[in-house]
Design a protein around this motif. Structure first.
Motif, PDB file in Angstrom:
ATOM      1  N   MET A   1       0.867  -1.172   0.000  1.00 12.91           N
ATOM      2  CA  MET A   1       0.000   0.000   0.000  1.00 12.91           C
ATOM      3  C   MET A   1       0.909   1.229   0.000  1.00 12.91           C
ATOM      4  N   THR A   2       0.704   2.108  -0.970  1.00 12.48           N
ATOM      5  CA  THR A   2       1.636   3.213  -1.204  1.00 12.48           C
ATOM      6  C   THR A   2       1.034   4.544  -0.786  1.00 12.48           C
ATOM      7  N   GLY A   3       1.771   5.287   0.029  1.00 17.98           N
ATOM      8  CA  GLY A   3       1.350   6.610   0.453  1.00 17.98           C
ATOM      9  C   GLY A   3       2.389   7.654   0.093  1.00 17.98           C
ATOM     10  N   ARG A   4       2.187   8.864   0.596  1.00 17.84           N
ATOM     11  CA  ARG A   4       3.140   9.960   0.345  1.00 17.84           C
ATOM     12  C   ARG A   4       4.292   9.925   1.343  1.00 17.84           C
ATOM     13  N   PHE A   5       3.975   9.576   2.597  1.00 12.42           N
ATOM     14  CA  PHE A   5       4.993   9.528   3.644  1.00 12.42           C
ATOM     15  C   PHE A   5       5.557   8.129   3.845  1.00 12.42           C
ATOM     16  N   CYS A   6       4.739   7.110   3.624  1.00 11.53           N
ATOM     17  CA  CYS A   6       5.164   5.747   3.919  1.00 11.53           C
ATOM     18  C   CYS A   6       4.532   4.753   2.957  1.00 11.53           C
TER      19      CYS A   6
ATOM     20  N   ALA B   1       2.400   7.724  10.802  1.00 10.51           N
ATOM     21  CA  ALA B   1       1.526   6.880  11.612  1.00 10.51           C
ATOM     22  C   ALA B   1       0.079   7.039  11.183  1.00 10.51           C
ATOM     23  N   THR B   2      -0.338   8.286  10.967  1.00  9.52           N
ATOM     24  CA  THR B   2      -1.709   8.533  10.529  1.00  9.52           C
ATOM     25  C   THR B   2      -1.935   7.993   9.122  1.00  9.52           C
ATOM     26  N   GLU B   3      -0.976   8.216   8.242  1.00  7.86           N
ATOM     27  CA  GLU B   3      -1.134   7.741   6.868  1.00  7.86           C
ATOM     28  C   GLU B   3      -1.184   6.219   6.813  1.00  7.86           C
ATOM     29  N   ALA B   4      -0.398   5.548   7.638  1.00  9.55           N
ATOM     30  CA  ALA B   4      -0.406   4.084   7.651  1.00  9.55           C
ATOM     31  C   ALA B   4      -1.783   3.553   8.011  1.00  9.55           C
ATOM     32  N   MET B   5      -2.420   4.142   9.021  1.00 10.94           N
ATOM     33  CA  MET B   5      -3.759   3.701   9.408  1.00 10.94           C
ATOM     34  C   MET B   5      -4.778   4.029   8.322  1.00 10.94           C
ATOM     35  N   PHE B   6      -4.619   5.180   7.664  1.00 10.26           N
ATOM     36  CA  PHE B   6      -5.517   5.542   6.566  1.00 10.26           C
ATOM     37  C   PHE B   6      -5.387   4.548   5.417  1.00 10.26           C
TER      38      PHE B   6
ATOM     39  N   GLN C   1      -8.388   2.384   3.951  1.00  9.87           N
ATOM     40  CA  GLN C   1      -8.764   2.576   2.556  1.00  9.87           C
ATOM     41  C   GLN C   1      -8.811   1.248   1.808  1.00  9.87           C
ATOM     42  N   ARG C   2      -7.865   0.382   2.085  1.00  9.59           N
ATOM     43  CA  ARG C   2      -7.894  -0.933   1.432  1.00  9.59           C
ATOM     44  C   ARG C   2      -9.120  -1.730   1.876  1.00  9.59           C
ATOM     45  N   VAL C   3      -9.412  -1.698   3.160  1.00 10.12           N
ATOM     46  CA  VAL C   3     -10.543  -2.464   3.701  1.00 10.12           C
ATOM     47  C   VAL C   3     -11.863  -2.042   3.067  1.00 10.12           C
ATOM     48  N   PHE C   4     -12.098  -0.740   3.010  1.00 10.51           N
ATOM     49  CA  PHE C   4     -13.404  -0.260   2.544  1.00 10.51           C
ATOM     50  C   PHE C   4     -13.457  -0.049   1.028  1.00 10.51           C
TER      51      PHE C   4
END
Length: 239
Positions: free
Chosen positions: A34-39, A139-144, A148-151
């Motif tokens: 899962m790819t984000g901007r920070f992590c 930390a926040t982005e990881a939980m998001f 996001q994958r789940v829903f």
């Protein structure tokens, strides 16, 4: 004017749950990044991530982060790697490691578990964020990304967060991330020779669009100043 929801009833006049005739079972989570901007959240591979995770967790000098986990702390990197090989390579729980994009270093881990595709219910757990990850946008982005994958990707109906009722930081985090407190299961289990009362939290699919907008607003580059400090809190974004 407030709209009153009609409670469904069966042919005997008894109240019943909402009709889900069109419901189909959800896919199981994928072992993909899962790819984000920070992590990025990468599927955890002990041979790749154990050394970096052990070093990151060792930044917790007093071992506080292990208090509410049913395993650890570990005396050596090899001991930790062996535990990962024995416990983190299956499909439930399905472990991911949080990798900081700036450094390409693993700084924490989390998992999906108690995965019930037929009911559309899934839990997040085994959350272990090192001091390098705590109280950062990562930390926040990881939980998001996990939500996001789940829903959005998998179509689950319910996403759960459970923790020891004594674990105040975890309970605060659940509320910050938009989970609703549902109650406490008393004497739910025993770990490390101690009783655990388990606090339950959840997000359901009908709430997700609002949660998603709040996360996206908070994670927007415009929400951070030149020093990387937030301008609006996540709680403000939920308003």
């Amino acid at each position: 004017m407030t709209q009153i929801e009609t409670i469904p009833k069966n042919n005997l006049g008894q109240a019943v749950g909402k009709d889900l005739d069109n419901w189909t079972a959800c896919p199981r989570p994928m072992r993909t990044t899962m790819t984000g901007r920070f992590c990025n959240l990468e599927p955890l591979v002990p041979e790749v991530h154990a050394a970096q995770l052990f070093a990151a967790f060792s930044e917790d000098r007093e071992g506080r982060n292990w208090t509410y986990l049913p395993y650890g702390p570990f005396d050596s990197q090899e001991q930790f790697k062996h535990w990962l090989q024995e416990s983190s390579c299956g499909d439930d729980p399905l472990f991911y490691t949080v990798v900081e994009r700036r450094t390409s270093e693993a700084v924490g881990m989390a998992s999906y578990l108690r995965i019930e595709p037929v009911a559309g219910v899934i839990e997040v757990g085994h959350i272990h964020f090192s001091p390098l990850l705590q109280r950062t946008p990562l930390a926040t982005e990881a939980m998001f990304l996990m939500m996001q994958r789940v829903f959005d990707e998998l179509g689950y109906r319910r996403y759960e967060w459970k923790c020891d009722n004594c674990n105040e930081p975890s309970k605060r985090a659940a509320l910050r991330f938009g989970f609703s407190f549902e109650g406490v299961f008393r004497q739910a289990t025993i770990y490390k020779g101690r009783n655990r009362d388990t606090a339950w939290f959840s997000v359901i699919d009908s709430e997700w669009s609002r949660q998603k907008r709040a996360f996206q607003s908070w994670l927007d580059p415009e929400n951070f100043d030149a020093e990387g400090q937030q301008k609006r809190s996540l709680q403000d974004c939920f308003k």
